[in-house]
Design an enzyme around this catalytic site. Structure first.
Site, PDB file in Angstrom:
ATOM      1  N   SER A 140       0.863  -1.180   0.000  1.00 11.15           N
ATOM      2  CA  SER A 140       0.000   0.000   0.000  1.00 11.15           C
ATOM      3  C   SER A 140       0.896   1.225   0.000  1.00 11.15           C
ATOM      4  O   SER A 140       2.077   1.151   0.364  1.00 11.15           O
ATOM      5  CB  SER A 140      -0.882   0.011   1.251  1.00 11.15           C
ATOM      6  OG  SER A 140      -1.506   1.265   1.448  1.00 11.15           O
ATOM      7  N   TYR A 153      -1.861  -0.922  10.267  1.00 14.92           N
ATOM      8  CA  TYR A 153      -1.919  -1.150   8.823  1.00 14.92           C
ATOM      9  C   TYR A 153      -0.618  -0.679   8.171  1.00 14.92           C
ATOM     10  O   TYR A 153      -0.021  -1.380   7.350  1.00 14.92           O
ATOM     11  CB  TYR A 153      -3.115  -0.377   8.252  1.00 14.92           C
ATOM     12  CG  TYR A 153      -3.382  -0.589   6.784  1.00 14.92           C
ATOM     13  CD1 TYR A 153      -4.221  -1.610   6.357  1.00 14.92           C
ATOM     14  CD2 TYR A 153      -2.831   0.258   5.819  1.00 14.92           C
ATOM     15  CE1 TYR A 153      -4.497  -1.794   5.005  1.00 14.92           C
ATOM     16  CE2 TYR A 153      -3.089   0.077   4.473  1.00 14.92           C
ATOM     17  CZ  TYR A 153      -3.932  -0.941   4.072  1.00 14.92           C
ATOM     18  OH  TYR A 153      -4.192  -1.120   2.731  1.00 14.92           O
TER      19      TYR A 153
END
Length: 277
Positions: A140, A153
């Site tokens: 990401s 995350y």
């Protein structure tokens, strides 16, 4: 000959979002896919739609036995495993690091980090004897810079980037390529749930992402799937240990979309707004 003829690929989290787009793309280009997901109803429906080139396997990516079984099913159903896409993910723990529970941390890391580790491990075991294979994991932009995702995350996605480099280094000797894709904001149910509190409100999500995109457009699952399929394919045979950032220029310091929303007579020149002659 289609790009994925005679290919056997496991895609985790393939019942929806980027994983679904990837599974569809692989099948459309001649490949075979194991849809490895916990969403049984959606996964089975997708497999039925894609026909004999796809099969569903209920998979919890935190469970090693489930990943091992998905790989075994791919080889039994479609022949030698040639590709693995570690796509399954959640947003996970959200909020201040001072308030994040250890339990929320463990759950988030189990899916986003342990799941990728297990996928690489068992794909590599299947591929190594045949000295051929490509593994692609989902990182990401939160794994490239800080501040673009929740703390846990972000930690997990940085780990995916690091594991891609280290596993790519080891597995090159076996003819196995290991790469990652780092999407920016992409219109999926997961993103919509965060942006609008409604996983199905893709219209609002698309608008909001486009407003903050340097290119002025929102990333769609198919956009990210195209990058994944490139790295899976023989077209990327010279690429390993690499993370492909697909974010419309967000992490490269590109200007926001509003910077381009100017009068037609105004153009960009050397980083400055100047009037045309």
């Amino acid at each position: 000959m289609a790009r994925f003829d005679n290919h056997s690929v496991v895609v985790t989290g393939a019942a929806s979002g980027i994983g679904e787009a990837t599974a569809r793309g692989i099948v459309a280009e001649g490949g075979n896919v194991v849809i490895a997901d916990l969403q049984e109803e959606r996964g089975r429906a997708l497999a039925a739609e894609l026909g004999v080139a796809a099969i569903f396997h209920k998979t919890n990516v935190c469970e090693e036995a489930d990943i091992e079984a998905a790989v075994a099913l791919a080889q039994k159903q479609f022949g030698q495993l040639t590709g693995m896409v570690n796509n399954a993910g959640i947003v996970g723990a959200i909020g201040s690091i001072m308030e994040t529970s250890a339990e929320a941390y463990d759950h988030t890391m189990a899916i986003l980090a342990r799941g990728v580790f297990l996928g690489i491990k068992h794909a590599a075991r299947a591929m190594a004897p045949h000295r051929r294979g490509s593994i692609v994991s989902l990182a990401s932009t939160a794994g490239i810079v800080g501040g673009l995702g929740p703390h846990v995350y972000t930690m997990a996605k940085h780990g995916v980037v690091g594991l891609t480099k280290s596993a790519g280094s080891e597995l090159a000797a076996y003819g196995i390529r290991v790469n990652a894709v780092a999407p920016g904001n992409t219109v999926t149910d997961m993103t919509s749930a965060v942006v609008t509190d409604d996983p199905h409100d893709h219209a609002t999500t698309t608008k909001r992402i486009a407003e903050t995109s340097p290119l002025g457009i929102a990333g769609m699952p198919e956009d990210i799937a195209n990058g994944i399929m490139f790295l899976l394919s023989d077209e990327a045979r010279y690429t390993t240990g690499h993370t492909l950032v697909m974010d419309a220029g967000q992490t490269s310091g590109g200007p926001p979309a509003a910077f381009f929303s100017v009068d037609a007579e105004v153009v960009l020149h050397a980083g400055q707004r100047t009037k045309t002659p």
